[in-house]
Enzyme design. Structure first.
Site, mmCIF file in Angstrom:
data_model
loop_
_atom_site.group_PDB
_atom_site.id
_atom_site.type_symbol
_atom_site.label_atom_id
_atom_site.label_comp_id
_atom_site.label_asym_id
_atom_site.label_seq_id
_atom_site.Cartn_x
_atom_site.Cartn_y
_atom_site.Cartn_z
ATOM 1 N N THR A 51 13.019 12.661 29.154
ATOM 2 C CA THR A 51 14.111 12.353 28.227
ATOM 3 C C THR A 51 13.547 11.610 27.016
ATOM 4 O OG1 THR A 51 16.372 11.465 28.115
ATOM 5 C CG2 THR A 51 14.773 10.135 29.319
ATOM 6 N N ASN A 52 14.388 10.979 26.212
ATOM 7 C CA ASN A 52 13.919 10.249 25.026
ATOM 8 C C ASN A 52 14.804 9.023 24.817
ATOM 9 O OD1 ASN A 52 16.223 10.989 23.202
ATOM 10 N ND2 ASN A 52 15.479 13.028 23.711
ATOM 11 N N ARG A 53 14.530 8.259 23.785
ATOM 12 C CA ARG A 53 15.162 6.941 23.614
ATOM 13 C C ARG A 53 16.520 6.966 22.903
ATOM 14 N NH1 ARG A 53 11.342 3.047 20.686
ATOM 15 N NH2 ARG A 53 13.246 1.788 20.842
ATOM 16 N N ALA A 107 19.473 14.063 20.175
ATOM 17 C CA ALA A 107 18.010 14.135 20.251
ATOM 18 C C ALA A 107 17.684 15.149 21.351
ATOM 19 C CB ALA A 107 17.440 12.765 20.575
#
Ligand code: CTP
Length: 236
Positions: free
Chosen positions: A29-31, A96
């Protein structure tokens, strides 16, 4: 109360990160916190739009008057957005979206013994939703197509790279923020963005609460919608 400048308009906003499963307990995943997208959805609804929020996993509350559709992976997000896009006046892609996903997803938790000392992940590209919408617009000019607003998270703003992204995604506005700054961007309540139009002209905004950034982006959207209406010939 906000001006009802988007009354009668349908706006789809995508927000948050995606999760790309490796096995039943692990994912990539991402922030992204989703805050910018939720602020946009809230502000568009306050300005009178019918808003659909396609949201990856976030800890946020659905804004008042917004219809929220939850998704997890990039593939689910792509399916939802591509299906709903033709009915929208605008699609705002703040999500995102993962650019890659694991080729193989294990049905059982992968154990250390199975993986060995230096396991290798094989990834494959996901669909670029914004670029797909941009390309579809080019292909079917006679159909009503939503205006497209992209967001780009950059570590340091390189103008040539931004202009390349604008051309590749064929969007009407690209909102760029520098996520290497600690006072803005990921999970912050404020954002400092530069808005690029399709011709590459830039409008730099000061550090503002995300809800105010949302308002400024939507003002640009209202202008583009008005320009598009006045460009339609009288006989259709
Ligand atoms: N985007 C998308 N589908 C993807 C990846 C990104 O629709 N699979 C959209 C995002 O929602 C955003 C825009 O494209 O509006 C820019 O995303 P960004 O991650 O900054 O750009 P990338 O195209 O992924 O380029 P790079 O990773 O090379 O910076």
């Amino acid at each position: 109360m906000a001006p009802q400048s988007l009354a009668g308009r349908r706006v789809l906003v995508s927000a948050g990160p995606t999760r790309e499963a490796l096995d039943p307990v692990r994912y990539l995943t991402n922030r992204s916190s989703g805050k910018m997208g939720y602020a946009l959805a809230a502000e568009a609804a306050a300005r009178g739009a019918t808003v659909t929020l396609v949201s990856g996993p976030t800890a946020l509350t659905t804004p008042l008057g917004v219809q929220r559709l939850d998704v997890t992976s990039a593939a689910e997000l792509a399916q939802a957005v591509l299906e709903l896009a033709p009915q929208q006046d605008a699609v705002v892609m703040t999500a995102a979206v993962a650019d890659f996903r694991p080729v193989n997803v294990a049905t059982h938790k992968l154990g250390k013994e199975q993986l060995g000392e230096q396991p290798t992940l094989t990834l494959t590209r996901t669909v670029d939703v914004l670029a797909a919408l941009g390309a579809a617009r080019g292909a079917g000019r006679s159909l009503p197509q939503p205006l497209l607003i992209g967001f780009a998270a950059e570590t340091g703003i390189d103008e040539a790279r931004v202009l390349g992204k604008l051309a590749a995604k064929q969007c009407d506005l690209l909102v760029v923020n520098d996520v290497s700054r600690t006072d803005a961007g990921f999970d912050a309540d404020d954002n400092r963005v530069v808005i690029y139009d399709a011709a590459g002209a830039r409008q730099a905004l000061p550090l503002l609460p995300k809800r105010e950034v949302a308002g400024r982006v939507l003002e640009r959207l209202v202008e583009l919608l008005a320009a598009r209406c006045s460009a339609v010939p009288a006989d259709g």
